[in-house]
Design a protein around this motif. Structure first.
Motif: not given
Length: 392
Positions: A223-235
């Protein structure tokens, strides 16, 4: 939950060595996981640097101010000057507000084109009199990205700042570039005679970005935010990796009670989609035989049955291999298929040596599919911004 016991009683198998050339390779691989078997697969363009670089940055974010003047972190095969060029590439991307995934693509591209050196050209008049770090001879190409005459004047193309900016300008015009495999995104900018050559640099490029930019390759855009260590599935993280399913780790890697457990068990309900963790080529997608030599994966398994059930092996750039076991039905991919990070490859089940629905997930290094090649998936995935246990 109990997953299969890959490699129990099995001697180490021959390693698969992945070359750096972008050429077709036919290889016969021995299946280790839970049983045995052989198959031949056609692999192409997934070669890579075998060095296991360690990111210097422990923090994570995209707002780290890159220093292009101070001492550079030491990296295998890349000296101070080359790392400084990488820092310039990243800093330009930051200034243009390009997401960190773009920095990884840009650094990997320059690694392939010039080994991160600002090259003059023996056939380009005036280039050798400009500041340079070597001399090439590829058509009229010069600079970090080996840009040709239509990219700008010779002095412009041999300015690392200018070259990086022109690369990003063209990248940002590529529709959906953030979701493309790195090698395809880079090729749409470079139009190279070797379109598949960039993939092999992705992992090292990610580690360089982490080291120079405070762990930025571990970030995702949500959502236009940069977040650390949250990659999962299609992210997908800027590193190009994602977790295969959302869920906590149960049985761990080679624990005291299960020293031959060559992966981790991730809790998930039956039918949950399983995603490819990174772009790669499918090596195996079939039913593994159990300890009795049977291939009956369309029924739930049980502890002691043996075998991975329905499972998939994928080979990734850098010689990494991931394994996904105990699927509920036949995998949704086939051997030889190229899959992108986040693609659905199967669904969670309990086939093979299993006591309930979950995903048994493994990571192997150096293309070695045996027990000897296994590495703990938890720190491996966390370093790529795709933690398996939902923690940083």
């Amino acid at each position: 939950m109990t997953a299969g016991l890959p490699g129990v009683g099995q001697p180490p198998r021959r390693r698969l060595r992945i070359g750096v050339a972008a050429a077709a390779l036919t290889s016969t691989l021995a299946l280790l996981c839970c049983g045995g078997g052989t198959a031949a697969f056609f692999l192409t363009n997934l070669g890579g640097d075998q060095e296991n670089l360690v990111a210097a940055a422990q923090e994570c974010g995209d707002n780290h101010q890159v220093d292009v003047t101070g001492n550079m972190p030491r990296m295998s095969d890349y000296g101070q000057t080359q790392m400084r060029n990488a820092a310039v590439i990243i800093k330009v991307g930051q200034g243009m507000k390009v997401p960190p995934r773009g920095w990884v693509i840009a650094v990997a591209t320059a690694m392939q084109e010039s080994a991160l050196r600002n090259l003059a050209n023996s056939t380009v008049a005036g280039s050798r009199s400009l500041s340079n770090e070597g001399v090439g001879a590829d058509h009229d190409s010069v600079g970090l990205f080996q840009q040709r005459a239509d990219w700008g004047s010779v002095p412009q193309r041999m300015s690392p700042d200018y070259a990086a900016r022109k690369f990003y300008e063209k990248l940002l015009k590529v529709d959906g570039w953030e979701r493309l495999p790195l090698t395809l995104a880079a090729q749409k900018v470079q139009v190279s005679a070797y379109p598949d050559a960039y993939a092999k640099h992705e992992d090292v490029a990610s580690q360089i970005v982490n080291a120079l930019a405070g762990g930025a390759a571990r970030t995702v855009q949500i959502a236009d935010r940069t977040v650390c260590d949250r990659a999962s599935a299609k992210i997908i993280a800027a590193s190009g990796w994602t977790a295969p399913v959302a869920g906590g780790v149960g049985s761990g890697f080679r624990t005291a009670s299960r020293p031959r457990h060559n992966g981790v068990d991730i809790g998930a309900s039956r039918g949950t989609e399983i995603h490819a963790t990174s772009t790669g080529r499918v090596l195996v997608a079939r039913c593994d035989q159990d300890r009795m030599g049977r291939r009956n994966c369309d029924v739930d398994g049980y502890p002691g049955k043996g075998g991975c059930g329905w499972f998939v092996d994928i080979l990734h750039a850098g010689g990494y291999l991931t394994r996904y076991c105990h699927m509920v039905v036949k995998p949704l991919v086939v051997p030889g298929q190229l899959v992108k990070a986040g693609d659905v490859i199967g669904r969670v089940g309990s086939s093979g040596n299993s006591s309930g629905p979950h995903l048994h997930f493994e990571v192997h290094l150096d293309g070695d599919r045996s027990y000897a090649g296994g590495t703990n998936p938890v720190p491996f995935m966390r370093q790529r911004g795709a933690p398996l246990d939902g923690t940083a």
